[in-house]
Design a protein around this motif. Structure first.
Motif, mmCIF file in Angstrom:
data_model
loop_
_atom_site.group_PDB
_atom_site.id
_atom_site.type_symbol
_atom_site.label_atom_id
_atom_site.label_comp_id
_atom_site.label_asym_id
_atom_site.label_seq_id
_atom_site.Cartn_x
_atom_site.Cartn_y
_atom_site.Cartn_z
ATOM 1 N N GLN B 33 -0.509 11.912 -13.220
ATOM 2 C CA GLN B 33 -0.394 10.507 -13.385
ATOM 3 C C GLN B 33 -1.347 9.729 -12.399
ATOM 4 O O GLN B 33 -1.557 10.195 -11.341
ATOM 5 C CB GLN B 33 1.043 10.313 -13.390
ATOM 6 C CG GLN B 33 1.727 11.103 -14.483
ATOM 7 C CD GLN B 33 3.190 10.755 -14.263
ATOM 8 O OE1 GLN B 33 3.510 9.371 -14.184
ATOM 9 N NE2 GLN B 33 4.169 11.611 -14.142
ATOM 10 N N TYR B 35 -1.449 5.950 -10.918
ATOM 11 C CA TYR B 35 -0.854 4.511 -10.767
ATOM 12 C C TYR B 35 -1.765 3.792 -9.932
ATOM 13 O O TYR B 35 -2.674 4.199 -9.120
ATOM 14 C CB TYR B 35 0.573 4.927 -9.597
ATOM 15 C CG TYR B 35 1.464 5.707 -10.516
ATOM 16 C CD1 TYR B 35 1.480 6.944 -10.656
ATOM 17 C CD2 TYR B 35 2.628 5.062 -10.948
ATOM 18 C CE1 TYR B 35 2.495 7.768 -11.430
ATOM 19 C CE2 TYR B 35 3.552 5.624 -11.573
ATOM 20 C CZ TYR B 35 3.493 6.929 -11.972
ATOM 21 O OH TYR B 35 4.534 7.608 -12.539
ATOM 22 N N GLN B 37 -1.438 0.132 -7.241
ATOM 23 C CA GLN B 37 -0.697 -0.357 -6.452
ATOM 24 C C GLN B 37 -1.462 -1.619 -5.775
ATOM 25 O O GLN B 37 -2.440 -1.698 -5.129
ATOM 26 C CB GLN B 37 -0.109 0.325 -5.386
ATOM 27 C CG GLN B 37 0.783 -0.373 -4.310
ATOM 28 C CD GLN B 37 1.288 0.527 -3.109
ATOM 29 O OE1 GLN B 37 0.720 1.310 -2.754
ATOM 30 N NE2 GLN B 37 2.485 0.429 -2.924
ATOM 31 N N ARG B 41 3.114 -4.043 -3.095
ATOM 32 C CA ARG B 41 3.839 -4.276 -4.062
ATOM 33 C C ARG B 41 4.175 -2.670 -4.590
ATOM 34 O O ARG B 41 3.700 -1.797 -3.825
ATOM 35 C CB ARG B 41 3.161 -4.748 -5.440
ATOM 36 C CG ARG B 41 2.765 -6.131 -5.094
ATOM 37 C CD ARG B 41 3.824 -7.297 -4.883
ATOM 38 N NE ARG B 41 4.268 -7.345 -6.200
ATOM 39 C CZ ARG B 41 5.306 -8.282 -6.432
ATOM 40 N NH1 ARG B 41 5.665 -9.053 -5.450
ATOM 41 N NH2 ARG B 41 5.933 -8.381 -7.569
ATOM 42 N N GLY B 42 4.945 -2.566 -5.531
ATOM 43 C CA GLY B 42 5.586 -1.266 -6.109
ATOM 44 C C GLY B 42 4.276 -0.705 -6.797
ATOM 45 O O GLY B 42 3.354 -1.329 -6.981
ATOM 46 N N LEU B 43 4.437 0.689 -7.211
ATOM 47 C CA LEU B 43 3.345 1.236 -8.137
ATOM 48 C C LEU B 43 3.396 0.953 -9.627
ATOM 49 O O LEU B 43 4.589 1.090 -10.074
ATOM 50 C CB LEU B 43 3.321 2.739 -7.879
ATOM 51 C CG LEU B 43 2.806 3.147 -6.490
ATOM 52 C CD1 LEU B 43 3.736 3.148 -5.330
ATOM 53 C CD2 LEU B 43 2.149 4.509 -6.412
ATOM 54 N N HIS B 45 2.459 2.379 -13.272
ATOM 55 C CA HIS B 45 1.890 3.581 -14.100
ATOM 56 C C HIS B 45 0.819 3.149 -14.972
ATOM 57 O O HIS B 45 0.875 2.031 -15.688
ATOM 58 C CB HIS B 45 3.039 3.995 -14.985
ATOM 59 C CG HIS B 45 2.556 5.329 -15.805
ATOM 60 N ND1 HIS B 45 2.360 6.467 -15.219
ATOM 61 C CD2 HIS B 45 2.225 5.168 -17.128
ATOM 62 C CE1 HIS B 45 1.872 7.170 -16.387
ATOM 63 N NE2 HIS B 45 1.738 6.562 -17.183
ATOM 64 N N LEU B 48 -0.879 9.048 -18.099
ATOM 65 C CA LEU B 48 -0.556 10.380 -17.727
ATOM 66 C C LEU B 48 -1.408 11.182 -18.658
ATOM 67 O O LEU B 48 -1.621 11.112 -19.798
ATOM 68 C CB LEU B 48 1.010 10.421 -18.009
ATOM 69 C CG LEU B 48 1.745 11.676 -18.068
ATOM 70 C CD1 LEU B 48 3.213 11.525 -17.681
ATOM 71 C CD2 LEU B 48 1.471 12.827 -19.192
ATOM 72 N N PHE B 88 -3.661 5.624 -7.146
ATOM 73 C CA PHE B 88 -3.113 6.993 -6.438
ATOM 74 C C PHE B 88 -2.997 7.826 -7.712
ATOM 75 O O PHE B 88 -2.341 7.598 -8.920
ATOM 76 C CB PHE B 88 -1.825 6.818 -5.895
ATOM 77 C CG PHE B 88 -1.574 6.018 -4.623
ATOM 78 C CD1 PHE B 88 -1.500 4.485 -4.679
ATOM 79 C CD2 PHE B 88 -1.745 6.332 -3.487
ATOM 80 C CE1 PHE B 88 -1.185 4.058 -3.606
ATOM 81 C CE2 PHE B 88 -1.723 5.844 -2.189
ATOM 82 C CZ PHE B 88 -1.716 4.302 -2.211
ATOM 83 N N MET B 99 7.294 14.321 -8.066
ATOM 84 C CA MET B 99 5.839 13.997 -8.066
ATOM 85 C C MET B 99 5.456 13.744 -6.731
ATOM 86 O O MET B 99 6.233 13.061 -5.827
ATOM 87 C CB MET B 99 5.829 12.726 -9.091
ATOM 88 C CG MET B 99 4.307 12.223 -9.353
ATOM 89 S SD MET B 99 4.299 11.247 -10.808
ATOM 90 C CE MET B 99 5.154 9.889 -10.159
ATOM 91 N N ARG B 100 4.056 14.301 -6.510
ATOM 92 C CA ARG B 100 3.417 14.318 -5.270
ATOM 93 C C ARG B 100 2.023 13.454 -5.573
ATOM 94 O O ARG B 100 1.341 13.469 -6.417
ATOM 95 C CB ARG B 100 3.171 15.562 -4.575
ATOM 96 C CG ARG B 100 4.288 16.782 -4.511
ATOM 97 C CD ARG B 100 5.240 16.285 -3.653
ATOM 98 N NE ARG B 100 6.313 17.083 -3.653
ATOM 99 C CZ ARG B 100 6.946 17.636 -2.865
ATOM 100 N NH1 ARG B 100 6.627 17.264 -1.508
ATOM 101 N NH2 ARG B 100 8.178 18.645 -2.720
ATOM 102 N N PHE B 101 2.001 12.657 -4.452
ATOM 103 C CA PHE B 101 0.940 11.666 -4.515
ATOM 104 C C PHE B 101 -0.246 12.062 -3.385
ATOM 105 O O PHE B 101 -0.011 12.494 -2.458
ATOM 106 C CB PHE B 101 1.371 10.108 -3.909
ATOM 107 C CG PHE B 101 2.248 9.460 -5.062
ATOM 108 C CD1 PHE B 101 3.741 9.519 -5.047
ATOM 109 C CD2 PHE B 101 1.525 8.648 -5.949
ATOM 110 C CE1 PHE B 101 4.225 8.731 -6.125
ATOM 111 C CE2 PHE B 101 2.358 8.053 -6.888
ATOM 112 C CZ PHE B 101 3.562 8.014 -7.052
ATOM 113 N N GLY B 102 -1.340 11.477 -4.091
ATOM 114 C CA GLY B 102 -2.536 11.454 -2.924
ATOM 115 C C GLY B 102 -2.572 10.417 -2.333
ATOM 116 O O GLY B 102 -1.964 9.599 -2.260
ATOM 117 N N ALA B 103 -3.616 10.610 -1.459
ATOM 118 C CA ALA B 103 -3.934 9.451 -0.379
ATOM 119 C C ALA B 103 -4.129 8.182 -1.007
ATOM 120 O O ALA B 103 -4.224 7.085 -0.435
ATOM 121 C CB ALA B 103 -4.866 9.985 0.744
#
Lengths: 111, 111
Positions: B33, B35, B37, B41-43, B45, B48, B88, B99-103
């Protein structure tokens, strides 16, 4: 609108003083997550709940705990905040289509 | 506990140009997915793509997925100043895994 709500948006706490961040959702999603995001970094998963089943990441400090009294609410408790715990804390839910819905986050400052 | 890496870390373009961001990951996934930001703020979507899909479009967004190379790309066409944000990628291994995020890639679109 169905959403994820985090309160407060900004939280200032004293070094070592317990603090609780809250998250509520109107989406009726089973899965809820807490992420920590430090400045210019990726969100890092702290723990998640599948219903009431709690899952802790191996590298989440013991200083961080969570409670989920019901489907709608989830709390993040930081027992003794240190300066290194200053960050944005993000709550998210996961829906049936695997899409995550995030709250706006709580920015925690430790003084 | 991070899964992916993104490049570039930062991207600056002129309004109207296309922006391409890349994401690589390490383990098998159920879906990937993207996202967005905005600062502080929040992420949110964006899109996907499932592991059995190769390309997906949503408005000005185009996402590709190459599971053999464990990589994905996000293309934003005809960029606007309002597209300025961090982007992200996040991988989901499925089976109620997290779920794992990239940098992330910090995109700046200059008017």
């Amino acid at each position: 609108d169905a959403m994820v709500i985090q309160n407060p948006r900004y939280q200032v706490t004293q070094f070592g003083k317990p603090v609780t961040l809250s998250c509520s959702q109107t989406l009726n999603h089973n899965v809820m997550y807490w992420y920590q995001q430090k400045s210019s970094q990726a969100p890092k998963l702290l723990f998640h709940y599948y219903d009431k089943d709690f899952n802790n990441e191996a590298d989440t400090p013991d200083n961080f705990q969570s409670r989920r009294p019901n489907t709608s609410f989830c709390f993040l408790d930081i027992r003794s905040p240190g300066l290194g715990d200053a960050a944005m804390y993000l709550c998210a839910t996961r829906g049936t289509l695997d899409v995550y819905t995030f709250g706006s986050g709580t920015r925690l400052t430790v003084v | 506990s991070q899964q992916g890496e993104e490049d570039p870390q930062a991207l600056s373009i002129q309004e109207g140009e296309n922006a391409t961001m890349n994401c690589s990951y390490k383990t098998s996934i159920n879906n990937l997915q993207w996202y967005r930001q905005n600062s502080g703020r929040g992420l949110v979507h964006l899109i996907l793509i499932r592991s059995n899909e190769r390309e997906k479009h949503s408005g000005r967004l185009r996402v590709t997925l190459d599971t053999s190379k464990k990589s994905s790309s996000l293309l934003i066409t005809a960029s606007r100043a309002a597209d300025t944000a961090s982007y992200f990628c996040a991988t989901d291994a499925g089976n109620n895994n997290d779920m794992r995020f990239g940098a992330g890639t910090r995109l700046t679109v200059k008017p």
